[in-house]
Scaffold this active site. Structure first.
Site, PDB file in Angstrom:
ATOM      1  N   VAL A  87       0.828  -1.203   0.000  1.00  0.00           N
ATOM      2  CA  VAL A  87       0.000   0.000   0.000  1.00  0.00           C
ATOM      3  C   VAL A  87       0.863   1.254   0.000  1.00  0.00           C
ATOM      4  CG1 VAL A  87      -1.784   1.273   1.232  1.00  0.00           C
ATOM      5  CG2 VAL A  87      -1.865  -1.222   1.168  1.00  0.00           C
TER       6      VAL A  87
ATOM      7  N   HIS B  82       0.424   7.617   8.491  1.00  0.00           N
ATOM      8  CA  HIS B  82       1.283   6.527   8.976  1.00  0.00           C
ATOM      9  C   HIS B  82       2.693   6.676   8.413  1.00  0.00           C
ATOM     10  CE1 HIS B  82       2.092   2.459  10.534  1.00  0.00           C
ATOM     11  NE2 HIS B  82       2.823   2.304   9.431  1.00  0.00           N
ATOM     12  N   GLU B  83       2.797   6.995   7.131  1.00  0.00           N
ATOM     13  CA  GLU B  83       4.130   7.161   6.540  1.00  0.00           C
ATOM     14  C   GLU B  83       4.830   8.397   7.096  1.00  0.00           C
ATOM     15  OE1 GLU B  83       4.987   4.471   4.989  1.00  0.00           O
ATOM     16  OE2 GLU B  83       2.893   3.900   5.248  1.00  0.00           O
TER      17      GLU B  83
ATOM     18  N   GLU C 225       6.932  -0.463  13.243  1.00  0.00           N
ATOM     19  CA  GLU C 225       5.516  -0.405  12.872  1.00  0.00           C
ATOM     20  C   GLU C 225       4.590  -0.145  14.059  1.00  0.00           C
ATOM     21  OE1 GLU C 225       4.781   0.039  10.021  1.00  0.00           O
ATOM     22  OE2 GLU C 225       6.412  -0.798   8.835  1.00  0.00           O
TER      23      GLU C 225
END
Length: 712
Positions: A310, A337-338, A360
């Protein structure tokens, strides 16, 4: 990761020019609560290299891209300092797809006139790489003395490099190439210490045909239009897997003072409309929480549906699949998130892939702190519940005692770390970080802890014990209270215990969004369809994407449903779902397939003819093959296969034929008979499941791919 690209001017307008001196900008250090240095593992079972014998100070790539033959050729130079006496060889991670032409060595400042040619050999290591053994002359290798190793090589068809013919791009006008290094693929891009324990700066020179734009995960870049040469420099140390490149017909629009979006021209208007001025807002919230953004640029390049995951957090230039643009809420989560990885994963990195949760899990926690500040607690709780539901769904597939559910997963040599890309890495890791926050008792104080943790360990690689020791030293009252030993919640149990998280955060602040979904699921879970009058209080057209996704996920958990219930669901909602995004549609269509609801089968066909990304094709094909619709799957595959990337095509062939050996190159195949396109049995069977893999070609009876469509 952020990309560096530019239009045909002398310099990329978003970057500083590269100084002739090669000087690097400095970054002021943040507060350092203690002088602790992170632990550095001496062995990484996923790496064949002898990285512990050297300090890698810097490396340079000089590559020429040849789209006609799908090759990159050139050389790399490694600046190495031996750290121990008696080192007679340099061992690098490589790959059978790398063709090594020559290797030589020189000692800068020694008066050496010509480089010394070195002997080398390539040995097998695992199915995802090989080892490159280079003999070093004893006369030039001394502890503490810099040596430069030059390797001339050519890439072919390795797992890191994805060549797309023009037909597989969004604009279908020019070919495109991108690299994807996570987690151990970049050894097929360039020989390296392919372990997250090793970080270094790098520079690159890339030569391309006319009209091709090149971007890399680098902090600065320049471009010479006359020579068609791009120069890049990453001024901060990064591990090998975060070195990334993309080249093709790409254009950009600035969306903030330090952010721009890159995409093929046909995609740019949609990208700008979706992101607008949000990037700077999200970066500002993140900086308020976790301290200064360290990488300068925070750009995004949107890649065609062939991108195998993704999103990927390459520093300065995040890679995101264009397919996610359909869903604004999923796009928001993936981009944030990135962004969070700029602190957690990129600045401070897990030293081994066995503790991927350090990247993560912390990035997921940071992502949710950002969305809480930007969009409220209810939104974050709803998104968290969707993901925790998926975690427990995955656990039901694996079983409570499966070692894949550990945060610290010990894997044997030869096991590909990509198989660890599961929701435990993200969500169980998030739950542990959330538990540490609850122990602290003040979420703002925990924000300060994370800010100081980044300041202490930035640009380093750490192990879990580094984080835990720093936490207990930061909060001495918790250390004195022996919180790490609380029964059932021992830190060691969190890290090495199988099964679900020992503790999950309170999601009740999301009840205003969650409770209506739970009420509607309850109504549809009875043997008979609900009274239409009772449904009028639930207006799904006003629901958010995550509310509808939660509803459909939980209805999937109840499948198969009675036929009358399924028919009533279709009458009530299928037309609405037709107009919504792919995240909603794929879940509804999975219900259609799992319940063998033939009236809505045309919607399945239309969806698979439209979507060619792994994230939206593989789950439906798995469900089709597992049920009574395998012939339908075969028919759709034969009609659409020419538009699929060969790697995805190979995966679908394995699913359709239930084999790992058929058509290994993923070439187009022809039906044996128009009237009987299914050469293998189409009888019902247990649903096949698959592990997530960056190469995307492995299927096992372990984890449903629908449950591991996670950002990197």
């Amino acid at each position: 990761m952020a990309e560096l690209h530019q239009t045909p001017t002398s310099l990329c307008c978003c970057r500083k020019s590269l100084p002739d001196s090669g000087g690097r900008p400095s970054s002021a250090p943040g507060p350092a609560p203690d002088p602790r240095s992170p632990s550095r593992p001496l062995v990484d079972v996923a790496s064949a290299s002898n990285f512990a014998s050297f300090q890698l100070r810097h490396f340079h790539l000089d590559l020429r891209l040849n789209f006609a033959v799908k090759e990159m050729s050139g050389w790399m130079v490694l600046d190495l300092v031996p750290v121990q006496a008696g080192v007679g060889s340099l061992i690098l991670d490589s790959h059978p797809s790398l063709l090594i032409h020559s290797i030589d060595c020189k000692v800068p400042g020694s008066g050496q006139q010509e480089p010394v040619s070195l002997t080398y050999r390539v040995d097998p290591f695992t199915d995802y790489g090989s080892s490159l053994h280079i003999s070093l002359p004893s006369t030039v290798v001394r502890p503490g003395r810099l040596i430069q190793i030059t390797i001339r090589y050519t890439t072919t068809d390795g797992p890191a490099i994805w060549w797309l013919d023009s037909e597989m791009t969004c604009g279908q006008s020019r070919p495109l190439v991108f690299t994807q290094g996570h987690s151990v693929c970049n050894r097929s891009f360039f020989p390296c210490f392919d372990t997250p324990a090793v970080k270094s700066t790098y520079t690159a020179t890339v030569r391309v045909p006319d009209g091709v734009t090149v971007l890399m995960s680098a902090s600065r870049s320049s471009y010479c239009k006359e020579d068609r040469v791009y120069q890049f420099s990453m001024d901060f140390p990064v591990p090998s897997y975060l070195v990334a490149l993309v080249a093709g017909e790409l254009q950009h629009v600035n969306v903030g003072p330090r952010s721009r979006v890159w995409a093929e021209p046909c995609l740019l208007p949609c990208v700008v409309k979706k992101l607008g001025g949000s990037m700077e807002r999200w970066l500002g919230v993140a900086e308020d929480l976790f301290g200064p953004y360290l990488w300068g640029r925070c750009d995004i390049v949107f890649l065609p549906p062939s991108f195998p995951i993704v999103a990927m957090e390459n520093p300065c230039l995040n890679f995101i699949i264009a397919s996610i643009l359909e869903s604004s809420e999923f796009l928001l989560i993936d981009v944030i998130h990135e962004i969070a990885h700029g602190w957690f994963g990129n600045a401070v990195t897990n030293a081994t892939w066995e503790e991927m949760w350090l990247s993560e899990g912390l990035a997921t926690y940071a992502q949710r702190r950002i969305t809480t500040e930007a969009y409220g607690e209810a939104f974050t709780c709803l998104e968290t519940l969707v993901r925790l539901d998926a975690l427990h769904r995955q656990l039901r597939l694996l079983g409570d005692n499966n070692p894949m559910s550990k945060l610290q997963v010990k894997f044997d040599p030869g096991v590909n770390p990509s198989t660890l890309m599961n929701l435990f890495t993200y969500e169980k890791g998030f739950c542990f970080v959330s538990y540490l926050s609850e122990l602290c008792g003040d979420i703002r104080r925990f924000d300060c802890f994370l800010r100081d943790y980044i300041s202490q360990f930035k640009f380093k690689s750490v192990v879990a014990q580094d984080l835990i020791d720093y936490f207990l030293d930061y909060f001495p009252h918790l250390k004195d209270a022996a919180v790490s030993q609380r029964e059932g919640l021992e830190f060691e149990h969190w890290l090495s215990g199988c099964g679900p998280p020992p503790h999950e955060p309170d999601l009740s602040p999301g009840s205003t969004l969650i409770q209506p979904v739970q009420d509607l699921v309850h109504m549809w879970s009875s043997p008979d369809p609900p009274d239409p009058g009772t449904l009028t209080t639930f207006d799904l057209s006003a629901w958010s994407t995550f509310q509808i996704v939660l509803f459909l996920d939980r209805m999937l958990d109840h499948s198969p449903l009675p036929h009358d219930v399924m028919a009533s669901l279709s009458n009530s909602y299928s037309s609405l779902f037709d107009g919504l995004n792919a995240e909603v549609q794929i879940r509804w269509l999975q219900m259609v397939v799992r319940n063998a609801f033939y009236p809505d089968l045309p919607r399945v066909r239309a969806f698979l003819h439209k979507h060619t990304s792994r994230m939206y094709t593989v789950p439906l094909y798995e469900d089709l093959v597992a049920g009574v619709m395998k012939c339908v799957a075969m028919e759709i595959f034969y009609q659409t296969q020419r538009r699929l990337h060969p790697t995805l095509r190979q995966t679908l062939i394995q699913i359709l034929f239930q084999t790992s050996s058929a058509n290994q190159n993923g070439s187009v195949i022809t039906p044996t008979s128009p009237s009987d396109p299914t050469p293998s049995s189409s009888s019902p069977q247990p649903a096949p499941t698959a592990t997530a893999s960056t190469a995307g070609t492995t299927t096992t009876a372990a984890i449903a791919l629908r449950d591991v469509n996670v950002s990197a």
